[in-house]
Design a protein around this motif. Sequence first.
Motif, PDB file in Angstrom:
ATOM      1  N   LEU A 173      16.031  57.819  -1.491  1.00  0.00           N
ATOM      2  CA  LEU A 173      16.694  57.341  -0.282  1.00  0.00           C
ATOM      3  C   LEU A 173      17.438  58.488   0.389  1.00  0.00           C
ATOM      4  O   LEU A 173      18.074  59.292  -0.294  1.00  0.00           O
ATOM      5  CB  LEU A 173      17.701  56.234  -0.617  1.00  0.00           C
ATOM      6  N   GLU A 174      17.385  58.540   1.707  1.00  0.00           N
ATOM      7  CA  GLU A 174      18.104  59.568   2.442  1.00  0.00           C
ATOM      8  C   GLU A 174      18.720  58.974   3.688  1.00  0.00           C
ATOM      9  O   GLU A 174      18.001  58.451   4.553  1.00  0.00           O
ATOM     10  CB  GLU A 174      17.184  60.727   2.799  1.00  0.00           C
ATOM     11  N   GLU A 175      20.039  59.090   3.795  1.00  0.00           N
ATOM     12  CA  GLU A 175      20.753  58.584   4.952  1.00  0.00           C
ATOM     13  C   GLU A 175      20.849  59.659   6.044  1.00  0.00           C
ATOM     14  O   GLU A 175      20.862  60.849   5.755  1.00  0.00           O
ATOM     15  CB  GLU A 175      22.177  58.153   4.584  1.00  0.00           C
ATOM     16  N   SER A 176      20.971  59.195   7.270  1.00  0.00           N
ATOM     17  CA  SER A 176      21.227  60.079   8.402  1.00  0.00           C
ATOM     18  C   SER A 176      21.913  59.277   9.485  1.00  0.00           C
ATOM     19  O   SER A 176      21.969  58.046   9.416  1.00  0.00           O
ATOM     20  CB  SER A 176      19.924  60.694   8.929  1.00  0.00           C
ATOM     21  N   GLY A 177      22.446  59.984  10.486  1.00  0.00           N
ATOM     22  CA  GLY A 177      23.031  59.312  11.632  1.00  0.00           C
ATOM     23  C   GLY A 177      24.539  59.263  11.651  1.00  0.00           C
ATOM     24  O   GLY A 177      25.138  58.790  12.619  1.00  0.00           O
ATOM     25  N   GLY A 178      25.179  59.750  10.597  1.00  0.00           N
ATOM     26  CA  GLY A 178      26.630  59.767  10.595  1.00  0.00           C
ATOM     27  C   GLY A 178      27.168  60.810  11.565  1.00  0.00           C
ATOM     28  O   GLY A 178      26.415  61.611  12.132  1.00  0.00           O
ATOM     29  N   GLY A 179      28.485  60.792  11.746  1.00  0.00           N
ATOM     30  CA  GLY A 179      29.093  61.763  12.645  1.00  0.00           C
ATOM     31  C   GLY A 179      30.502  61.382  12.993  1.00  0.00           C
ATOM     32  O   GLY A 179      31.102  60.488  12.381  1.00  0.00           O
ATOM     33  N   LEU A 180      31.033  62.068  14.000  1.00  0.00           N
ATOM     34  CA  LEU A 180      32.385  61.827  14.497  1.00  0.00           C
ATOM     35  C   LEU A 180      32.300  61.023  15.787  1.00  0.00           C
ATOM     36  O   LEU A 180      31.567  61.409  16.708  1.00  0.00           O
ATOM     37  CB  LEU A 180      33.086  63.158  14.734  1.00  0.00           C
ATOM     38  N   VAL A 181      33.047  59.953  15.862  1.00  0.00           N
ATOM     39  CA  VAL A 181      33.032  59.099  17.040  1.00  0.00           C
ATOM     40  C   VAL A 181      34.441  58.584  17.299  1.00  0.00           C
ATOM     41  O   VAL A 181      35.244  58.448  16.363  1.00  0.00           O
ATOM     42  CB  VAL A 181      32.036  57.926  16.838  1.00  0.00           C
ATOM     43  N   GLN A 182      34.751  58.325  18.551  1.00  0.00           N
ATOM     44  CA  GLN A 182      36.055  57.765  18.889  1.00  0.00           C
ATOM     45  C   GLN A 182      36.101  56.270  18.588  1.00  0.00           C
ATOM     46  O   GLN A 182      35.055  55.593  18.578  1.00  0.00           O
ATOM     47  CB  GLN A 182      36.364  58.006  20.362  1.00  0.00           C
ATOM     48  N   ALA A 183      37.290  55.771  18.372  1.00  0.00           N
ATOM     49  CA  ALA A 183      37.463  54.338  18.154  1.00  0.00           C
ATOM     50  C   ALA A 183      36.853  53.555  19.317  1.00  0.00           C
ATOM     51  O   ALA A 183      36.990  53.942  20.474  1.00  0.00           O
ATOM     52  CB  ALA A 183      38.938  54.008  18.018  1.00  0.00           C
ATOM     53  N   GLY A 184      36.145  52.493  18.964  1.00  0.00           N
ATOM     54  CA  GLY A 184      35.435  51.693  19.957  1.00  0.00           C
ATOM     55  C   GLY A 184      34.002  52.120  20.176  1.00  0.00           C
ATOM     56  O   GLY A 184      33.237  51.408  20.839  1.00  0.00           O
ATOM     57  N   GLY A 185      33.641  53.267  19.642  1.00  0.00           N
ATOM     58  CA  GLY A 185      32.292  53.791  19.813  1.00  0.00           C
ATOM     59  C   GLY A 185      31.299  53.200  18.840  1.00  0.00           C
ATOM     60  O   GLY A 185      31.621  52.297  18.052  1.00  0.00           O
TER      61      GLY A 185
END
Length: 122
Positions: A4-16
């Motif tokens: 299994l390999e995850e992707s798509g994480g990151g830094l986002v502002q609240a509400g995003g």
Amino acid sequence: QVQLEESGGGLVQAGGSLRLSCTTSGRTFSSYAMGWFRQAPGKEREFVAAMNWSGASTDYADSAKGRFTISRDNAKNVMYLQLNSLKPEDTAVYYCTAGRSISLLATRYDYWGQGTQVTVSS
């Protein structure tokens, strides 16, 4: 064996929003229940959402209901977690997992990815 390999994480502002993906290889993806857990610093790994092999049955943590959506594409061997209306308390490493059936318990799952970091700023 299932990888299994995850992707798509990151830094986002609240509400995003973010969409996490979990790609799989190895044994038949469509025969497994799939789930997402998360772990924040200093906290235990907690259940977020899970889906049975066909996608007909799902379960969500109370914190995820109405904001997160789990889905899967068995033809592509991919599972997704759509994260909407993110809050700072959603900050964690998110893990995808595979097992024989839906469970809220991490110990019931057989395979785990390495995780993807989600950070929500206020």
